[in-house]
Design a protein around this motif. Structure first.
Motif, mmCIF file in Angstrom:
data_model
loop_
_atom_site.group_PDB
_atom_site.id
_atom_site.type_symbol
_atom_site.label_atom_id
_atom_site.label_comp_id
_atom_site.label_asym_id
_atom_site.label_seq_id
_atom_site.Cartn_x
_atom_site.Cartn_y
_atom_site.Cartn_z
ATOM 1 N N MET A 91 0.850 -1.177 0.000
ATOM 2 C CA MET A 91 0.000 0.000 0.000
ATOM 3 C C MET A 91 0.887 1.230 0.000
ATOM 4 N N ALA A 92 0.773 2.044 -1.024
ATOM 5 C CA ALA A 92 1.610 3.227 -1.176
ATOM 6 C C ALA A 92 1.282 4.282 -0.128
ATOM 7 N N THR A 93 0.037 4.597 0.039
ATOM 8 C CA THR A 93 -0.396 5.568 1.045
ATOM 9 C C THR A 93 -1.678 5.036 1.654
ATOM 10 N N GLY A 94 -2.159 5.713 2.668
ATOM 11 C CA GLY A 94 -3.418 5.298 3.269
ATOM 12 C C GLY A 94 -3.268 5.079 4.757
ATOM 13 N N GLN A 95 -4.136 4.250 5.292
ATOM 14 C CA GLN A 95 -4.179 3.986 6.720
ATOM 15 C C GLN A 95 -3.677 2.581 7.016
ATOM 16 N N LYS A 96 -3.390 2.338 8.273
ATOM 17 C CA LYS A 96 -3.016 1.004 8.738
ATOM 18 C C LYS A 96 -4.265 0.119 8.662
ATOM 19 N N PRO A 97 -4.144 -1.081 8.094
ATOM 20 C CA PRO A 97 -5.319 -1.967 7.995
ATOM 21 C C PRO A 97 -5.856 -2.359 9.372
ATOM 22 N N PRO A 98 -7.166 -2.631 9.474
ATOM 23 C CA PRO A 98 -7.733 -3.054 10.757
ATOM 24 C C PRO A 98 -7.153 -4.402 11.191
ATOM 25 N N GLY A 119 -9.139 10.825 -10.218
ATOM 26 C CA GLY A 119 -8.515 11.821 -9.352
ATOM 27 C C GLY A 119 -9.247 12.116 -8.059
ATOM 28 N N LEU A 120 -10.434 11.536 -7.841
ATOM 29 C CA LEU A 120 -11.187 11.851 -6.623
ATOM 30 C C LEU A 120 -10.778 10.997 -5.429
ATOM 31 N N LEU A 121 -10.214 9.817 -5.681
ATOM 32 C CA LEU A 121 -9.807 8.944 -4.586
ATOM 33 C C LEU A 121 -8.290 8.817 -4.545
ATOM 34 N N PRO A 122 -7.701 8.973 -3.355
ATOM 35 C CA PRO A 122 -6.251 8.812 -3.244
ATOM 36 C C PRO A 122 -5.879 7.325 -3.289
ATOM 37 N N PRO A 123 -4.684 7.014 -3.768
ATOM 38 C CA PRO A 123 -4.273 5.611 -3.813
ATOM 39 C C PRO A 123 -4.053 5.049 -2.418
ATOM 40 N N GLY A 124 -4.138 3.727 -2.311
ATOM 41 C CA GLY A 124 -3.901 3.059 -1.036
ATOM 42 C C GLY A 124 -5.186 2.531 -0.443
ATOM 43 N N GLY A 125 -5.103 2.194 0.836
ATOM 44 C CA GLY A 125 -6.255 1.639 1.537
ATOM 45 C C GLY A 125 -6.626 2.488 2.730
ATOM 46 N N THR A 183 -9.931 0.159 -1.093
ATOM 47 C CA THR A 183 -8.596 0.001 -1.667
ATOM 48 C C THR A 183 -8.612 0.607 -3.065
ATOM 49 N N VAL A 184 -7.694 1.541 -3.305
ATOM 50 C CA VAL A 184 -7.598 2.207 -4.607
ATOM 51 C C VAL A 184 -6.230 1.886 -5.207
ATOM 52 N N THR A 185 -6.251 1.308 -6.407
ATOM 53 C CA THR A 185 -5.024 0.989 -7.143
ATOM 54 C C THR A 185 -5.164 1.547 -8.556
ATOM 55 N N ASN A 186 -4.163 1.315 -9.366
ATOM 56 C CA ASN A 186 -4.235 1.723 -10.771
ATOM 57 C C ASN A 186 -5.337 0.983 -11.513
ATOM 58 N N GLU A 187 -5.696 -0.215 -11.031
ATOM 59 C CA GLU A 187 -6.746 -1.008 -11.675
ATOM 60 C C GLU A 187 -8.155 -0.529 -11.324
ATOM 61 N N GLY A 188 -8.306 0.220 -10.244
ATOM 62 C CA GLY A 188 -9.619 0.714 -9.863
ATOM 63 C C GLY A 188 -9.809 0.773 -8.361
ATOM 64 N N ALA A 189 -11.068 0.954 -7.956
ATOM 65 C CA ALA A 189 -11.419 1.078 -6.541
ATOM 66 C C ALA A 189 -12.265 -0.120 -6.130
ATOM 67 N N LEU A 190 -11.926 -0.698 -4.971
ATOM 68 C CA LEU A 190 -12.636 -1.851 -4.425
ATOM 69 C C LEU A 190 -13.067 -1.521 -3.005
ATOM 70 N N TYR A 191 -14.349 -1.737 -2.715
ATOM 71 C CA TYR A 191 -14.875 -1.472 -1.375
ATOM 72 C C TYR A 191 -15.284 -2.796 -0.748
ATOM 73 N N ALA A 192 -14.637 -3.158 0.358
ATOM 74 C CA ALA A 192 -14.933 -4.391 1.091
ATOM 75 C C ALA A 192 -15.803 -4.036 2.295
ATOM 76 N N PRO A 193 -17.124 -4.315 2.237
ATOM 77 C CA PRO A 193 -18.001 -3.933 3.358
ATOM 78 C C PRO A 193 -17.756 -4.793 4.596
ATOM 79 N N HIS A 194 -17.723 -4.122 5.748
ATOM 80 C CA HIS A 194 -17.561 -4.811 7.024
ATOM 81 C C HIS A 194 -18.865 -4.866 7.805
ATOM 82 N N THR A 195 -19.675 -3.816 7.709
ATOM 83 C CA THR A 195 -20.987 -3.801 8.359
ATOM 84 C C THR A 195 -22.017 -3.253 7.378
ATOM 85 N N SER A 196 -23.268 -3.601 7.616
ATOM 86 C CA SER A 196 -24.356 -3.134 6.749
ATOM 87 C C SER A 196 -25.614 -2.939 7.583
#
Length: 156
Positions: free
Chosen positions: A1-8, A64-70, A97-110
């Motif tokens: 992960m290039a930038t972002g937060q520490k994973p849970p 350009g709206l989402l920064p890379p990383g998680g 998670t945002v990469t060059n391939e796109g954005a992926l959202y992994a839901p934890h709660t709903s």
């Protein structure tokens, strides 16, 4: 992960059924994603869901709206009818998670809610919920504490 937060500590993978979430938000036309920006303030971005699999929801986002990383992120999908007679909403928390391939959202709660498009039923339901909330506030002392705060006057 290039930038972002520490994973849970429990990991970044989805913790709810992604297929079920995709079905639940499928009929809700308005979707936004929110995360904490570099300045500590919330950033809210419109998104579209282009697909899903076991890894999460695949998002379409203007470049350009989402920064890379998680990072941790919230997701809201909603639909409101005129005068809020009939509405639906689904709120998710999860990992983006945002990469060059796109954005992926992994839901934890709903969590979600739906109100039928029937004015009489909605009015009666809202009234019953309000009465129940007032009864609980009186029973647990919240109403009395609020009255005491109101009696103190405005805070300067």
């Amino acid at each position: 992960m290039a930038t972002g937060q520490k994973p849970p500590k429990n990991g970044t993978d989805p913790r709810v059924d992604v297929s079920a979430v995709a079905r639940q938000i499928g009929g809700l036309p308005h979707r936004v994603l929110a995360y904490q920006g570099a300045d500590g303030l919330p950033v809210i971005v419109p998104v579209a869901v282009s697909g899903h699999d076991d890894t999460g929801l695949h998002l379409d986002v203007p470049p350009g709206l989402l920064p890379p990383g998680g990072r941790r992120a919230g997701f809201l999908a909603h639909a409101f009818q005129p005068q809020c007679i009939g509405l639906g909403m689904r709120t998710l928390t999860g990992w983006l998670t945002v990469t060059n391939e796109g954005a992926l959202y992994a839901p934890h709660t709903s969590k979600g809610l739906a109100a039928p498009p029937y004015k009489t039923l909605l009015t009666v339901s809202n009234g019953l919920l309000a009465k129940h909330g007032l009864w609980r506030a009186r029973r647990d002392g919240t109403a009395e504490r609020l009255q005491q705060l109101a009696a103190r006057g405005p805070v300067n």
